[in-house]
Every structure is written in structure tokens, then in C-alpha cells.
Design a protein around this motif. Structure first.
Motif, PDB file in Angstrom:
ATOM      1  N   VAL A  84       0.648  -0.983   0.107  1.00  0.00           N
ATOM      2  CA  VAL A  84       0.223   0.371   0.232  1.00  0.00           C
ATOM      3  C   VAL A  84       0.873   1.091   0.143  1.00  0.00           C
ATOM      4  O   VAL A  84       0.690   2.051  -0.364  1.00  0.00           O
ATOM      5  CB  VAL A  84      -0.969  -0.115   1.151  1.00  0.00           C
ATOM      6  N   GLY A  85       1.864   0.877   0.427  1.00  0.00           N
ATOM      7  CA  GLY A  85       2.945   2.497   1.105  1.00  0.00           C
ATOM      8  C   GLY A  85       3.417   2.869  -1.000  1.00  0.00           C
ATOM      9  O   GLY A  85       2.906   3.719  -1.170  1.00  0.00           O
ATOM     10  N   PHE A  86       3.158   1.897  -1.079  1.00  0.00           N
ATOM     11  CA  PHE A  86       3.683   2.375  -2.789  1.00  0.00           C
ATOM     12  C   PHE A  86       2.892   2.389  -3.710  1.00  0.00           C
ATOM     13  O   PHE A  86       2.843   3.354  -4.733  1.00  0.00           O
ATOM     14  CB  PHE A  86       4.510   1.062  -3.554  1.00  0.00           C
ATOM     15  N   PHE A  87       1.691   2.856  -3.561  1.00  0.00           N
ATOM     16  CA  PHE A  87       0.858   3.135  -4.069  1.00  0.00           C
ATOM     17  C   PHE A  87       0.009   4.250  -3.638  1.00  0.00           C
ATOM     18  O   PHE A  87      -1.160   4.793  -3.881  1.00  0.00           O
ATOM     19  CB  PHE A  87      -0.491   1.913  -4.166  1.00  0.00           C
ATOM     20  N   SER A  88       0.285   4.903  -2.558  1.00  0.00           N
ATOM     21  CA  SER A  88      -0.017   6.142  -1.687  1.00  0.00           C
ATOM     22  C   SER A  88       0.054   7.499  -2.503  1.00  0.00           C
ATOM     23  O   SER A  88      -0.088   8.500  -2.188  1.00  0.00           O
ATOM     24  CB  SER A  88       0.484   5.989   0.016  1.00  0.00           C
ATOM     25  N   ALA A  89       0.663   6.857  -3.450  1.00  0.00           N
ATOM     26  CA  ALA A  89       1.781   8.579  -4.525  1.00  0.00           C
ATOM     27  C   ALA A  89       0.394   8.469  -6.024  1.00  0.00           C
ATOM     28  O   ALA A  89      -0.219   9.799  -6.228  1.00  0.00           O
ATOM     29  CB  ALA A  89       3.053   8.260  -4.808  1.00  0.00           C
ATOM     30  N   GLY A 368       5.404   8.118   0.838  1.00  0.00           N
ATOM     31  CA  GLY A 368       4.175   7.352   1.814  1.00  0.00           C
ATOM     32  C   GLY A 368       5.336   5.354   1.596  1.00  0.00           C
ATOM     33  O   GLY A 368       5.153   4.753   2.480  1.00  0.00           O
ATOM     34  N   ALA A 369       5.738   5.815   0.280  1.00  0.00           N
ATOM     35  CA  ALA A 369       6.328   3.879  -0.065  1.00  0.00           C
ATOM     36  C   ALA A 369       7.752   3.948   0.909  1.00  0.00           C
ATOM     37  O   ALA A 369       7.347   2.308   1.666  1.00  0.00           O
ATOM     38  CB  ALA A 369       7.185   4.339  -1.403  1.00  0.00           C
ATOM     39  N   LEU A 370       8.102   4.919   1.498  1.00  0.00           N
ATOM     40  CA  LEU A 370       8.984   4.411   2.506  1.00  0.00           C
ATOM     41  C   LEU A 370       9.020   4.219   3.853  1.00  0.00           C
ATOM     42  O   LEU A 370       9.262   3.569   4.932  1.00  0.00           O
ATOM     43  CB  LEU A 370      10.446   6.143   2.471  1.00  0.00           C
ATOM     44  N   PHE A 371       7.646   5.236   4.560  1.00  0.00           N
ATOM     45  CA  PHE A 371       6.837   5.017   5.732  1.00  0.00           C
ATOM     46  C   PHE A 371       6.144   3.265   5.689  1.00  0.00           C
ATOM     47  O   PHE A 371       6.271   2.568   6.446  1.00  0.00           O
ATOM     48  CB  PHE A 371       6.129   5.498   5.481  1.00  0.00           C
ATOM     49  N   GLY A 372       5.963   3.146   4.079  1.00  0.00           N
ATOM     50  CA  GLY A 372       5.569   1.452   4.284  1.00  0.00           C
ATOM     51  C   GLY A 372       6.642   0.764   4.784  1.00  0.00           C
ATOM     52  O   GLY A 372       6.905  -0.564   5.273  1.00  0.00           O
ATOM     53  N   ILE A 373       7.295   0.705   3.801  1.00  0.00           N
ATOM     54  CA  ILE A 373       8.789  -0.070   3.560  1.00  0.00           C
ATOM     55  C   ILE A 373       9.263  -0.145   5.391  1.00  0.00           C
ATOM     56  O   ILE A 373       9.672  -1.396   5.949  1.00  0.00           O
ATOM     57  CB  ILE A 373       9.764   0.810   3.148  1.00  0.00           C
ATOM     58  N   VAL A 374       9.144   1.137   5.890  1.00  0.00           N
ATOM     59  CA  VAL A 374      10.090   1.134   7.238  1.00  0.00           C
ATOM     60  C   VAL A 374       9.018   0.496   8.298  1.00  0.00           C
ATOM     61  O   VAL A 374       9.424  -0.502   9.702  1.00  0.00           O
ATOM     62  CB  VAL A 374      10.118   2.597   8.260  1.00  0.00           C
ATOM     63  N   ALA A 375       7.104   0.438   8.055  1.00  0.00           N
ATOM     64  CA  ALA A 375       7.016  -0.516   9.092  1.00  0.00           C
ATOM     65  C   ALA A 375       6.693  -1.036   8.433  1.00  0.00           C
ATOM     66  O   ALA A 375       6.542  -2.132  10.039  1.00  0.00           O
ATOM     67  CB  ALA A 375       5.226   0.659   8.435  1.00  0.00           C
TER      68      ALA A 375
END
Length: 439
Positions: A84-89, A368-375
Motif C-alpha cells: 500500500v505504501g507504493f500506491f500512496s502516491a 508514503g512508500a518509505l513509511f510503508g517499507i519502514v513499518a
């Protein structure tokens, strides 16, 4: 899908776009909704732990089986957060959060239809898939409404929603379970998720701080995007993941096993155990609120991010780990409860701070994508800790010894993660090396 219209940009004397206007009223309305979103999120997570004893008794399952059920929540948790992080943009935060909370309500239903282990597992897997992106995506949505230097308090409030979720859920859900049966708690949470989704659909929207302005890009003289390999290998991101990993281990234990530990090992009644859980959550919330204004003030005064938000998150995880190692061996109950509070509350400081350090080295378009990866990587303990604890409880010479071993393992993980965090987080250095337009 495009976001909804945002407040207009402010023009300086030369006619060039300046920083976006800060819409205080709308920003804090969105913050209030996101805090409520997190309250519901953590109430959903906590319900299984609060209902652990009656569920195990009714379904006649062992500690290991319960641990596997609890860990099943995390099977898709990290993966969904990553995807989902990669789709957030491309997808509006309004739509993402609406769909997530709607699915939370649906995830409570299987066990109401068939009260069996497979239904519990199915519901927890679906819930984990829908809640995996919740924290990073709601934080990303929040950052769209606040510029750098104003993010400390809203970040703390967002994470504080987790503490409020436990603070509210512990007594309310315990009351529902003892008064009406454990199924009533699942029904109440399903309805709550549906109500929040409807309200958010009408009041939620995306903020203006979504892309770096032309001025930021010009001043940075760097690219708008950085290869993810370089971002993920930077010390700041590694340290941020480490602090989140250590803190998440304690949080996973708190949600899955701390209620049962308080009731069975410390012989507390359900009401007393709920009061202790609420007190721990209250301490966590107070710490988050006390820290955030200090962080914002220090950041605006020019103190390095390493000193203002990097070191504190690592130290917090180490202190919580030290308390985790000690409290099983302390005799006097008041002292043990104080150490339990430190072990399961102080680590929460790391959650808002690790997002702030990660945001300091990533372009806004990739945040958003980095936040998804970190999470996704930082929350893996949710998959490991409950199951390992269940195995230790069943294999140890006694339940008490099993708990002691599980807390010692948690302490070791947390101390190591805290040390890595303190040593690796250097936002100014890494931002300069990556050379991207960050805001």
C-alpha cells in the motif's frame, strides 16, 4: 485517483510559488480524525489479548495455539503495509483510510459466524492485512497537513491514539467481555469501524504538503527521487527501522500476553488488570505529549535532528528493554508494576520519532512508500513475539519460567535495537549524501 483540492499556494514578491498556506483549522480536524482512527486501530488489536482467557477456555486451546492465532494477525501485516505504501502516491489518503477502516469492521465478523480456531485465524489475518498500512499511511496523511517544524505534536498525537486505544479499550472491552461475553466486544468494534469510515468519507481530504515546492527543489539542487536501495541502506533509515523493531516487540507482547500475565501470574481480577493496562497506556500518552513540544521547539531552534529525535528514540527503547529484563525478578508488587509501566510504555516514544527521522532523508513524493517499507520491517515482531512466547510458555518447566524467558528475550532484542538506533541515525549526514529535495 487524484486527491481532493488543497489550499492554494502562497506567492512571494517575485510571483514564484512559496510554501503552501498552513490551514490550521482543517489540519487539526484531520488530526482529530486520525487520532480516532488510531484509537479504533489499537482497540481492534487489543481485543484478542483481552479476551484470551475466555476464548482459550471455551475453545479448549493451548498457549501455543493461542500464540499462533495472535501471530496470524501479522502474516500479511508487513506485506500489506509495504504494498500500500507504493500506491500512496497515486491514491488519495482519504480513500486509503476509508477502505482500511471499513475492512476492519468486516474482519470482526468470521468469529461471530463460527466460533472456532479457523474463523479466529481468518479474521486476524484479514484484520492484519487491513491494519498493516494504518500507522504509516495515517502518518503520511498527517504530514500532508503540517510543514517541517510543526510535525512533532501531531505525530505524537497520532501515535498517542494507540495509547488512547488501549486506555479506552482495556476497561470498555473488558466490561463487554465480562458482562456480555467476548463476542460482544467483536460486535462493538465492527460497528465502531463502520461509523468512523462514514464520518471520514465526509470530512477527510489530502493536505497541501504533498510534493516539494519549486523553491525547495531549486534550493536543494538535487533529484526529486532517490533510488530506494540508497534510501534503505542509509544509516538513518536502518536506525529508524531498528528502533521501531525493538519498540514493536514490546508492543506485541503487551497486546498478546500482558493481560494474561497480569491475571494469571500476578493473580489480578479482570478489572484490576484492565486498570493496570490503562495506567500503562496513560503513561505512554503523557510521555508522547510531553515530548512533542520539546522536539518541535528544538527543531525550530536548529538543534540537529540526530540529537533532538535520533538519540532519544534509541535511548527510550534501551531503557524499556532494561526494565523488561528486571521486573520478573522484583518482589514488591508496586515496584514490579512500576517497572512493567516503564517496559511497556517508554518504548512508545520511538514510534513518532522514527517516522520523523525517516522523513528527514526521503523526498516527499517517496515518503508514503518509505513509511510503508519502514513499518513493514519494523513491525515484524508482531509475527514473531506472540508465537515465540506461546512456545516458551508450553515448553518451560512452569508458566512463570516461560514468561521470564520471553521477557528476557524481549529485553535482549530491545537493547540491541536501541544501540543500533543511537549509532546509525544521522539525518543531516544522510540527507546530504542522498541530495534529494526533502520536505
Amino acid at each position: 485517483m487524484s486527491s481532493q483540492p488543497s489550499p492554494p499556494l502562497v506567492l512571494d514578491g517575485s510571483g514564484d510559488p512559496g510554501p503552501p498556506a498552513f490551514d490550521r483549522r482543517r489540519a487539526w480536524l484531520v488530526t482529530a480524525m486520525i487520532v480516532t482512527f488510531m484509537v479504533v486501530n489499537f482497540a481492534d488489536k487489543s481485543v484478542l489479548g483481552l479476551a484470551a482467557d475466555p476464548i482459550m477456555q471455551e475453545l479448549d486451546i493451548s498457549h501455543s495455539t493461542y500464540g499462533l492465532i495472535s501471530s496470524s494477525y501479522s502474516i500479511l501485516f508487513s506485506l500489506s503495509g509495504l504494498v500500500v505504501g507504493f500506491f500512496s502516491a497515486r491514491i488519495s489518503s482519504r480513500v486509503l483510510l476509508f477502505v482500511m477502516c471499513l475492512v476492519w469492521g468486516v474482519a470482526q465478523l468470521p468469529v461471530l459466524i463460527v466460533a472456532a480456531v479457523p474463523a479466529l485465524v481468518a479474521g486476524r489475518v484479514l484484520l492484519g492485512a487491513a491494519e498493516g498500512p494504518a500507522t504509516p499511511m495515517s502518518m503520511h496523511a498527517l504530514y500532508k497537513w503540517f510543514p517541517v517544524g510543526r510535525r512533532g505534536l501531531p505525530s505524537a498525537l497520532q501515535i498517542g491514539g494507540a495509547a488512547l486505544g488501549t486506555l479506552v479499550a482495556a476497561p470498555v472491552v473488558t466490561w463487554l467481555i465480562t458482562g456480555f461475553g467476548w463476542r460482544a466486544a467483536f460486535v462493538a468494534l465492527a460497528v465502531t469501524s463502520l461509523v468512523w469510515s462514514v464520518v471520514w468519507w465526509f470530512v477527510g481530504r489530502d493536505g497541501p504538503y504533498d510534493q516539494p515546492s519549486a523553491r525547495v527543489r531549486a534550493e536543494s539542487a538535487g533529484p526529486d527521487r532517490v533510488p530506494y536501495r540508497r534510501l534503505l541502506l542509509s544509516g538513518t533509515v536502518i536506525g529508524s527501522v531498528a528502533s521501531a523493531f525493538g519498540a514493536s516487540w514490546a508492543m506485541a507482547l503487551s497486546q498478546a500476553w500482558l493481560p494474561s500475565y497480569l491475571k494469571n501470574e500476578l493473580t489480578m481480577s479482570p478489572g484490576t488488570a484492565a486498570a493496570v493496562l490503562s495506567a500503562v497506556a496513560a503513561l505512554s500518552f503523557v510521555l508522547l505529549l510531553a515530548l512533542s513540544p520539546v522536539v518541535d521547539r528544538l527543531t525550530r531552534r536548529g538543534l540537529s535532528l540526530r540529537r533532538s529525535i535520533g538519540v532519544p528514540q534509541g535511548v527510550a527503547v534501551m531503557c524499556a528493554g532494561a526494565a523488561m529484563a528486571v521486573f520478573p525478578f522484583v518482589g514488591p508488587l508496586p515496584v514490579r508494576l512500576a517497572l512493567i509501566a516503564v517496559a511497556f510504555a517508554v518504548h512508545s516514544i520511538a514510534f513518532p520519532l522514527h517516522y520523523m527521522t525517516a522523513a528527514a532523508v526521503v523526498p516527499a513524493s517517496q515518503r508514503g512508500a518509505l513509511f510503508g517499507i519502514v513499518a513493514a520491517t519494523g513491525t515484524l515482531p508482531g509475527l514473531l513475539a506472540p508465537s515465540l512466547t506461546g512456545r516458551l510458555l508450553d515448553s518451560a518447566s512452569s508458566t512463570s519460567a516461560g514468561y521470564t524467558q520471553s521477557f528476557a528475550l524481549a529485553a535482549a532484542v530491545m537493547v540491541v535495537c536501541g544501540v543500533v538506533s543511537v549509532c546509525c541515525i544521522r539525518p543531516a549526514r544522510d540527507a546530504a549524501r542522498l541530495g534529494a529535495a526533502v520536505r
